[in-house]
Design an enzyme around this catalytic site. Structure first.
Site: not given
Ligand SMILES: *Cc1c(COP(=O)(O)O)cnc(C)c1O
Length: 408
Positions: A147, A232, A261
């Protein structure tokens, strides 16, 4: 009867969204109105322990005082300049973020998907300018079940059909190999490979932790074959796993790091590509940019986030509370939990499908005052703010045990 102009109850507010808000989410039926630390309160004054923490965007809890102070101070001075001019907050943010991560240069962006897109552009540019890949022929090797976000290019290399169906045509130039499989990676990486892009732990896939040695292997392989290692860490990074970065569990430093985030402290969207100097220097004026990337408010909040992480306090908390989490989940094995994967204050918990779907378990937990979200099928993810206390965490685990005992 027409809906009230300013609905205030849970049911009214959910009903008011329906005709005017895109249906791209299926939220739990709770309407949050305020929050502090690890707790949120709904419009009717019910309190819930937040065990999702904004998919790790809220690692420091809701409205951490130091972050709120940094934001307030900056709101009173300067909020936006665009990168057409310099602002007095950006140098410190970049300097401290680079130092925290052991890399050299920062490309500030806003959302996680933008950081991923920027990392892909950076890797391709590096392949053409430095590695000498013929124009238009660079490839990037990624892992199945990844993802990395929701843009066209990113869903082009997703293996989740619901993320892709109906959104083609897709961006070419990606090769997908199984995660946690060094032999497959060895085979896929060729002379035109710009980068290997992976999550050090696959969050959305259900907190999938690769075997010990995988990240070291990816580092060795990419170095030997002459391509970049892009990690990531948008969800795994910034304290969640008990270290600043998940790659630190194997003492690995990637060439390019993607953060997001929690970098925005749960206040503003802040993301960044952090890279070695020789890589980042392939970008020149006019080749990439963002109106909001590196704005002074984002830089001020981002700097305050880095400052919290510089103390090591949150990483230690995640590691210590991770033991409590691990212990609690171990006790539930065979009692409604069929398996789990955990690192630091982060766990993917597989619920016995006979007891209900992940969604049903999430709804039962919500009614007991615990907010979580299912990932896939019957897996739920636990990722509370790193500010949660051991007592609150034990309480949440007790509630999970109770819900699983009643479920089915
Ligand atoms: C959330 C996430 C993204 C995308 O971030 P957005 O801010 O939602 O665009 C990318 N990669 C990983 C690993 C993520 O968890």
């Amino acid at each position: 009867m027409t809906a009230p102009a300013h609905p205030r109850t849970t049911d009214d507010l959910i009903r008011a969204e329906e005709p005017v808000l895109a249906h791209n989410y299926h939220p739990l039926p709770v309407v949050v109105a305020r929050a502090e630390g690890a707790w949120v309160e709904d419009v009717e004054g019910r309190r819930y322990l937040d065990m999702l923490a904004g998919y790790s965007a809220l690692n420091f809890g809701h409205r951490h005082p130091a972050l709120i102070r940094a934001a307030h101070d900056q709101l009173d001075r300067l909020t936006l300049t665009s990168r057409a001019f310099h602002n007095d907050r950006l140098a410190e943010f970049a300097q401290r973020l680079a130092a925290l991560t052991g890399l050299d240069m920062v490309l500030p962006m806003n959302t996680g998907a933008e950081a991923v897109e920027s990392g892909i552009k950076l890797a391709r540019k590096w392949a053409y300018d430095v590695k000498g890949v013929p124009d238009g022929q660079a490839n990037i090797v990624v892992a199945a079940d990844n993802f990395h976000g929701r843009t066209i290019t990113i869903v082009s290399f997703s293996t989740d059909e619901s993320a892709r169906a109906g959104f083609g045509p897709f961006t070419p130039g990606f090769k997908i190999v199984p995660y946690n499989d060094l032999a497959a990676l060895e085979e896929a990486v060729d002379e035109h490979t710009a980068a290997v892009l992976i999550e050090p732990i696959q969050g959305e896939a259900g907190v999938i932790i690769p075997d010990e040695g995988y990240l070291t292997g990816v580092r060795e392989l990419t170095r030997r074959k002459g391509c970049l290692f892009v990690a990531d860490e948008i969800q795994s990074g910034l304290g969640r796993t008990g270290r600043t970065l998940a790659v630190e569990h194997e003492n690995v430093v990637p060439d390019v790091l993607l953060l997001g985030k929690a970098l925005g402290g749960g206040i503003v969207p802040v993301s960044a590509v952090v890279a070695r100097r020789e890589v980042m220097e392939v970008l020149h004026p006019g080749e990439h940019g963002s109106t909001f990337g590196g704005n002074p408010l984002a830089a001020a909040v981002g700097t305050a986030v880095v400052e919290l992480l510089e103390t090591g306090e949150f990483q230690s908390r995640a590691a210590e509370l991770g033991l409590v989490l691990h212990e609690g989940l171990t006790a539930l094995l065979g009692h409604g939990v069929t398996g789990f994967r955990a690192r630091g204050l982060w766990a993917g918990v597989d619920i016995d499908p006979a007891l209900g779907t992940g969604r049903e378990i999430s709804e039962r937990l919500m009614r007991e005052g615990i907010l979580v979200k299912d990932t896939h099928g019957s897996t739920i993810r636990l990722a509370p703010p790193l500010t949660i206390t051991a007592e609150e965490l034990r309480g949440a685990l007790d509630t999970l045990a109770k819900v699983l005992g009643q479920a089915g």
